[in-house]
Design a protein around this motif. Structure first.
Motif, PDB file in Angstrom:
ATOM      1  N   LEU A 133     -28.365   0.398 -23.924  1.00 38.06           N
ATOM      2  CA  LEU A 133     -28.047  -0.955 -24.377  1.00 38.06           C
ATOM      3  C   LEU A 133     -27.126  -1.667 -23.390  1.00 38.06           C
ATOM      4  CD1 LEU A 133     -27.529  -0.380 -28.212  1.00 38.06           C
ATOM      5  CD2 LEU A 133     -29.542  -1.283 -27.035  1.00 38.06           C
ATOM      6  N   ALA A 134     -26.164  -0.938 -22.838  1.00 31.73           N
ATOM      7  CA  ALA A 134     -25.256  -1.528 -21.852  1.00 31.73           C
ATOM      8  C   ALA A 134     -26.021  -1.955 -20.603  1.00 31.73           C
ATOM      9  CB  ALA A 134     -24.158  -0.531 -21.483  1.00 31.73           C
ATOM     10  N   ASN A 135     -27.019  -1.157 -20.241  1.00 37.18           N
ATOM     11  CA  ASN A 135     -27.831  -1.476 -19.065  1.00 37.18           C
ATOM     12  C   ASN A 135     -28.667  -2.732 -19.308  1.00 37.18           C
ATOM     13  OD1 ASN A 135     -28.454  -0.617 -16.372  1.00 37.18           O
ATOM     14  ND2 ASN A 135     -30.463   0.038 -17.075  1.00 37.18           N
ATOM     15  N   VAL A 136     -29.238  -2.848 -20.507  1.00 38.67           N
ATOM     16  CA  VAL A 136     -30.000  -4.045 -20.862  1.00 38.67           C
ATOM     17  C   VAL A 136     -29.086  -5.270 -20.846  1.00 38.67           C
ATOM     18  CG1 VAL A 136     -31.224  -5.207 -22.746  1.00 38.67           C
ATOM     19  CG2 VAL A 136     -31.713  -2.808 -22.240  1.00 38.67           C
ATOM     20  N   TYR A 137     -27.888  -5.110 -21.370  1.00 38.03           N
ATOM     21  CA  TYR A 137     -26.926  -6.212 -21.433  1.00 38.03           C
ATOM     22  C   TYR A 137     -26.638  -6.764 -20.038  1.00 38.03           C
ATOM     23  CZ  TYR A 137     -23.018  -8.699 -23.701  1.00 38.03           C
ATOM     24  OH  TYR A 137     -22.174  -9.653 -24.228  1.00 38.03           O
ATOM     25  N   LEU A 138     -26.369  -5.866 -19.089  1.00 32.20           N
ATOM     26  CA  LEU A 138     -26.075  -6.313 -17.733  1.00 32.20           C
ATOM     27  C   LEU A 138     -27.316  -6.805 -16.998  1.00 32.20           C
ATOM     28  CD1 LEU A 138     -23.354  -3.994 -16.152  1.00 32.20           C
ATOM     29  CD2 LEU A 138     -23.217  -6.386 -16.793  1.00 32.20           C
ATOM     30  N   ARG A 139     -28.467  -6.399 -17.440  1.00 31.00           N
ATOM     31  CA  ARG A 139     -29.710  -6.910 -16.852  1.00 31.00           C
ATOM     32  C   ARG A 139     -29.747  -8.429 -16.975  1.00 31.00           C
ATOM     33  NH1 ARG A 139     -33.768  -7.655 -13.458  1.00 31.00           N
ATOM     34  NH2 ARG A 139     -35.668  -8.389 -14.457  1.00 31.00           N
ATOM     35  N   TYR A 140     -29.317  -8.927 -18.152  1.00 29.46           N
ATOM     36  CA  TYR A 140     -29.343 -10.372 -18.379  1.00 29.46           C
ATOM     37  C   TYR A 140     -28.019 -11.040 -18.026  1.00 29.46           C
ATOM     38  CZ  TYR A 140     -33.805  -9.629 -20.622  1.00 29.46           C
ATOM     39  OH  TYR A 140     -35.114  -9.285 -20.838  1.00 29.46           O
ATOM     40  N   ALA A 141     -26.921 -10.346 -18.252  1.00 32.59           N
ATOM     41  CA  ALA A 141     -25.612 -10.942 -17.948  1.00 32.59           C
ATOM     42  C   ALA A 141     -25.373 -11.054 -16.447  1.00 32.59           C
ATOM     43  CB  ALA A 141     -24.497 -10.097 -18.575  1.00 32.59           C
TER      44      ALA A 141
END
Length: 256
Positions: A153-161
């Motif tokens: 989830l953290a990786n997905v978050y930074l994918r967009y952030a």
């Protein structure tokens, strides 16, 4: 031993990965059905045997003694939407996305996933809470440290952030070349022009702030880096500057 159904599930997952990569605008409407008994059993077998038990105290070995029955019960509850993740036994990982905004994270996931069952399951995971020294704490923000989904989830978050923002909005405005290299929450940004590297410092802090994240000033620096920089440094009797690239949420910017 992998079953035919397991191979079929893996084949579907590979097809999903290829579709996601080939069509950035594709949204997946049905994913939760892939959480079958065979697939979850294989996932269980991939677990490290020596990992610590959760708050229920059940070890991997104990769970495996009645694996078929345990997995069957889990799938039944998943299908009936009755499964609720247990609170996570807190594991301290310094500054590992304690402040992730749940609403923004779900918005990021909805960019590619519109399966309500899977989104509901992830939402329950985020709200499952944590146990620390025998006390229960609700989780209103952050991805639970020690939780099995947290790194994903953290990786997905930074994918967009970060990733898409840097590629789609930042790079087109630069005069020189630039490159982002990221591993989970640790990333290095390389700029051809030092002036753009320095100007980017304020931009990245504002951007991360919008997503509830901060960048450590102590762990961030701008250095001259590359073959030419090292050659010049040695010519003048100086040591070539270096940096550590570790999977921690900080930033090191370098000019090349």
């Amino acid at each position: 031993m992998k079953t035919k159904l397991m191979y079929k599930t893996l084949k579907v997952l590979m097809a999903i990965a290829l579709r996601a990569k080939g069509d950035p605008k594709c949204k997946f409407t049905s994913l939760a059905h892939l959480l079958t008994e065979d697939f979850l059993k294989e996932c269980f077998r991939e677990l490290k045997k020596g990992i610590s038990p959760g708050i229920d105290g059940v070890t991997v070995g104990e769970y495996a003694k009645a694996l078929d029955a345990n997995i069957a019960d889990l799938v039944t509850r998943l299908k009936a939407k009755q499964y609720k993740p247990q609170p996570v036994l807190r594991v301290y990982i310094p500054k590992f996305f304690d402040t992730v905004d749940h609403k923004k994270l779900m918005e990021c996931l909805k960019q590619r996933i519109v399966d309500p069952s899977l989104l509901q399951l992830i939402g329950r995971f985020l709200k499952s809470g944590i146990m620390e020294e025998g006390k229960y704490f609700e989780t209103e923000m952050g991805t639970p440290q020690g939780g099995i989904l947290s790194p994903v989830l953290a990786n997905v978050y930074l994918r967009y952030a970060l990733d898409k923002w840097f590629e789609d909005e930042v790079k087109p405005q630069l005069l020189g070349s630039a490159q982002l290299i990221r591993y989970v929450g640790d990333f290095v940004l390389c700029f051809e022009k030092e002036s753009e590297a320095r100007a980017f410092g304020d931009d990245i802090r504002r951007r991360m702030g919008k997503f509830g994240l901060t960048i450590s000033k102590e762990k961030s620096k701008i250095i001259e880096f590359g073959r030419c920089s090292c050659t010049i440094a040695k010519r003048h009797g100086f040591k070539c500057e270096t940096f550590d690239f570790n999977p921690l949420p900080n930033i090191t910017r370098c000019t090349t």
